[in-house]
Design a protein around this motif. Structure first.
Motif, PDB file in Angstrom:
ATOM      1  N   PRO A 268       0.830  -1.209   0.000  1.00 33.05           N
ATOM      2  CA  PRO A 268       0.000   0.000   0.000  1.00 33.05           C
ATOM      3  C   PRO A 268       0.868   1.265   0.000  1.00 33.05           C
ATOM      4  O   PRO A 268       2.005   1.253   0.490  1.00 33.05           O
ATOM      5  CB  PRO A 268      -0.783  -0.105   1.306  1.00 33.05           C
ATOM      6  N   GLN A 269       0.320   2.331  -0.508  1.00 32.86           N
ATOM      7  CA  GLN A 269       1.050   3.590  -0.599  1.00 32.86           C
ATOM      8  C   GLN A 269       1.503   4.112   0.762  1.00 32.86           C
ATOM      9  O   GLN A 269       2.449   4.876   0.859  1.00 32.86           O
ATOM     10  CB  GLN A 269       0.196   4.656  -1.292  1.00 32.86           C
ATOM     11  N   SER A 270       0.863   3.695   1.843  1.00 33.58           N
ATOM     12  CA  SER A 270       1.231   4.172   3.171  1.00 33.58           C
ATOM     13  C   SER A 270       2.643   3.741   3.577  1.00 33.58           C
ATOM     14  O   SER A 270       3.220   4.306   4.497  1.00 33.58           O
ATOM     15  CB  SER A 270       0.220   3.682   4.212  1.00 33.58           C
ATOM     16  N   PHE A 271       3.225   2.747   2.896  1.00 32.20           N
ATOM     17  CA  PHE A 271       4.577   2.297   3.203  1.00 32.20           C
ATOM     18  C   PHE A 271       5.647   3.154   2.537  1.00 32.20           C
ATOM     19  O   PHE A 271       6.814   3.000   2.800  1.00 32.20           O
ATOM     20  CB  PHE A 271       4.774   0.839   2.778  1.00 32.20           C
ATOM     21  N   PHE A 272       5.251   4.038   1.651  1.00 30.45           N
ATOM     22  CA  PHE A 272       6.211   4.827   0.897  1.00 30.45           C
ATOM     23  C   PHE A 272       6.422   6.192   1.542  1.00 30.45           C
ATOM     24  O   PHE A 272       5.476   6.805   2.022  1.00 30.45           O
ATOM     25  CB  PHE A 272       5.727   5.037  -0.548  1.00 30.45           C
ATOM     26  N   ASP A 273       7.671   6.662   1.525  1.00 35.04           N
ATOM     27  CA  ASP A 273       7.978   8.018   1.925  1.00 35.04           C
ATOM     28  C   ASP A 273       7.755   8.920   0.727  1.00 35.04           C
ATOM     29  O   ASP A 273       7.626   8.459  -0.403  1.00 35.04           O
ATOM     30  CB  ASP A 273       9.446   8.129   2.372  1.00 35.04           C
ATOM     31  N   GLU A 274       7.754  10.221   0.963  1.00 32.75           N
ATOM     32  CA  GLU A 274       7.561  11.160  -0.146  1.00 32.75           C
ATOM     33  C   GLU A 274       8.663  11.048  -1.190  1.00 32.75           C
ATOM     34  O   GLU A 274       8.434  11.259  -2.368  1.00 32.75           O
ATOM     35  CB  GLU A 274       7.491  12.585   0.383  1.00 32.75           C
ATOM     36  N   ASP A 275       9.882  10.692  -0.771  1.00 34.38           N
ATOM     37  CA  ASP A 275      11.005  10.619  -1.710  1.00 34.38           C
ATOM     38  C   ASP A 275      11.203   9.217  -2.297  1.00 34.38           C
ATOM     39  O   ASP A 275      12.167   8.965  -2.987  1.00 34.38           O
ATOM     40  CB  ASP A 275      12.295  11.091  -1.044  1.00 34.38           C
ATOM     41  N   ASP A 276      10.265   8.299  -2.071  1.00 36.57           N
ATOM     42  CA  ASP A 276      10.357   6.921  -2.573  1.00 36.57           C
ATOM     43  C   ASP A 276       9.613   6.729  -3.886  1.00 36.57           C
ATOM     44  O   ASP A 276       9.097   5.661  -4.166  1.00 36.57           O
ATOM     45  CB  ASP A 276       9.770   5.932  -1.551  1.00 36.57           C
ATOM     46  N   SER A 277       9.582   7.722  -4.718  1.00 36.40           N
ATOM     47  CA  SER A 277       8.748   7.652  -5.907  1.00 36.40           C
ATOM     48  C   SER A 277       9.173   6.561  -6.889  1.00 36.40           C
ATOM     49  O   SER A 277       8.371   6.114  -7.681  1.00 36.40           O
ATOM     50  CB  SER A 277       8.739   8.999  -6.617  1.00 36.40           C
ATOM     51  N   GLY A 278      10.418   6.106  -6.862  1.00 37.48           N
ATOM     52  CA  GLY A 278      10.874   5.130  -7.838  1.00 37.48           C
ATOM     53  C   GLY A 278      10.913   3.703  -7.351  1.00 37.48           C
ATOM     54  O   GLY A 278      11.094   2.785  -8.146  1.00 37.48           O
ATOM     55  N   ARG A 279      10.723   3.483  -6.067  1.00 34.83           N
ATOM     56  CA  ARG A 279      10.830   2.122  -5.539  1.00 34.83           C
ATOM     57  C   ARG A 279       9.548   1.340  -5.726  1.00 34.83           C
ATOM     58  O   ARG A 279       8.468   1.885  -5.753  1.00 34.83           O
ATOM     59  CB  ARG A 279      11.144   2.167  -4.038  1.00 34.83           C
ATOM     60  N   ARG A 280       9.697   0.024  -5.839  1.00 31.82           N
ATOM     61  CA  ARG A 280       8.547  -0.887  -5.845  1.00 31.82           C
ATOM     62  C   ARG A 280       8.686  -1.766  -4.618  1.00 31.82           C
ATOM     63  O   ARG A 280       9.620  -2.550  -4.506  1.00 31.82           O
ATOM     64  CB  ARG A 280       8.519  -1.740  -7.102  1.00 31.82           C
ATOM     65  N   LEU A 281       7.767  -1.632  -3.695  1.00 31.74           N
ATOM     66  CA  LEU A 281       7.749  -2.437  -2.486  1.00 31.74           C
ATOM     67  C   LEU A 281       6.626  -3.455  -2.579  1.00 31.74           C
ATOM     68  O   LEU A 281       5.573  -3.193  -3.163  1.00 31.74           O
ATOM     69  CB  LEU A 281       7.539  -1.558  -1.253  1.00 31.74           C
ATOM     70  N   PHE A 282       6.849  -4.607  -1.975  1.00 33.24           N
ATOM     71  CA  PHE A 282       5.868  -5.692  -2.008  1.00 33.24           C
ATOM     72  C   PHE A 282       5.483  -6.097  -0.600  1.00 33.24           C
ATOM     73  O   PHE A 282       6.227  -5.873   0.349  1.00 33.24           O
ATOM     74  CB  PHE A 282       6.450  -6.906  -2.750  1.00 33.24           C
ATOM     75  N   GLU A 283       4.320  -6.701  -0.491  1.00 34.46           N
ATOM     76  CA  GLU A 283       3.870  -7.316   0.753  1.00 34.46           C
ATOM     77  C   GLU A 283       3.386  -8.719   0.421  1.00 34.46           C
ATOM     78  O   GLU A 283       2.924  -8.979  -0.689  1.00 34.46           O
ATOM     79  CB  GLU A 283       2.752  -6.510   1.408  1.00 34.46           C
ATOM     80  N   THR A 284       3.507  -9.620   1.380  1.00 35.88           N
ATOM     81  CA  THR A 284       3.063 -10.992   1.171  1.00 35.88           C
ATOM     82  C   THR A 284       1.584 -11.082   1.492  1.00 35.88           C
ATOM     83  O   THR A 284       1.174 -10.795   2.610  1.00 35.88           O
ATOM     84  CB  THR A 284       3.871 -11.970   2.047  1.00 35.88           C
ATOM     85  N   ARG A 285       0.788 -11.472   0.495  1.00 32.07           N
ATOM     86  CA  ARG A 285      -0.660 -11.620   0.694  1.00 32.07           C
ATOM     87  C   ARG A 285      -1.015 -13.036   1.128  1.00 32.07           C
ATOM     88  O   ARG A 285      -1.874 -13.229   1.966  1.00 32.07           O
ATOM     89  CB  ARG A 285      -1.417 -11.296  -0.586  1.00 32.07           C
ATOM     90  N   LEU A 286      -0.361 -14.032   0.529  1.00 28.28           N
ATOM     91  CA  LEU A 286      -0.571 -15.437   0.883  1.00 28.28           C
ATOM     92  C   LEU A 286       0.797 -16.085   1.018  1.00 28.28           C
ATOM     93  O   LEU A 286       1.674 -15.863   0.188  1.00 28.28           O
ATOM     94  CB  LEU A 286      -1.370 -16.161  -0.205  1.00 28.28           C
ATOM     95  N   ALA A 287       0.974 -16.901   2.048  1.00 31.36           N
ATOM     96  CA  ALA A 287       2.269 -17.539   2.273  1.00 31.36           C
ATOM     97  C   ALA A 287       2.126 -19.050   2.321  1.00 31.36           C
ATOM     98  O   ALA A 287       1.357 -19.586   3.123  1.00 31.36           O
ATOM     99  CB  ALA A 287       2.895 -17.041   3.575  1.00 31.36           C
TER     100      ALA A 287
END
Length: 123
Positions: free
Chosen positions: A54-73
């Motif tokens: 979700p966008q809440s994990f990004f800082d204002e200066d993180d515009s280029g990063r792609r972060l992931f979260e695990t939905r199913l494990a």
């Protein structure tokens, strides 16, 4: 500025193959800005689904990063397929990349994860 999705996926696949593992694009989405879902397939037949964080994990200066979260494990393949089908009904422009590996290492970065001493984002 964020890297185009098609370039991100291409680079991800090259890195997977360089590690000696296998990857395939199961579904192509929007080339410029499609969301990327990673389907991790383990040797024992179970799978995990990693989705954009979700966008809440990004800082204002993180515009280029792609972060992931695990939905199913480590669930059955059917559960992952159902989750992807639900997401595709909501967003038809998403990408699905299937990676056959037991350890994603530093292939993708997880939200809230800190790299270990080797620089890997292990979960």
């Amino acid at each position: 500025m964020r890297l185009r999705t098609d370039i991100f996926v291409s680079a991800l696949m090259r890195r997977v193959f360089a590690c000696g593992d296998f990857a395939a694009v199961e579904a192509k989405g929007a080339e410029e800005a499609g969301a990327v879902f990673v389907r991790q397939v383990f040797r024992d037949g179970t799978e995990s689904l990693h989705a954009p964080a979700p966008q809440s994990f990004f800082d204002e200066d993180d515009s280029g990063r792609r972060l992931f979260e695990t939905r199913l494990a480590r669930v059955g393949a059917g559960a992952v397929a159902e989750a992807i089908a639900r997401e595709r009904r909501f967003d038809g422009d998403l990408w699905v990349v299937s990676i056959e590996t037991d350890d994603l290492g530093d292939l993708i970065e997880f939200a809230g994860a800190e790299p270990d001493d080797d620089g890997f984002f292990r979960r």
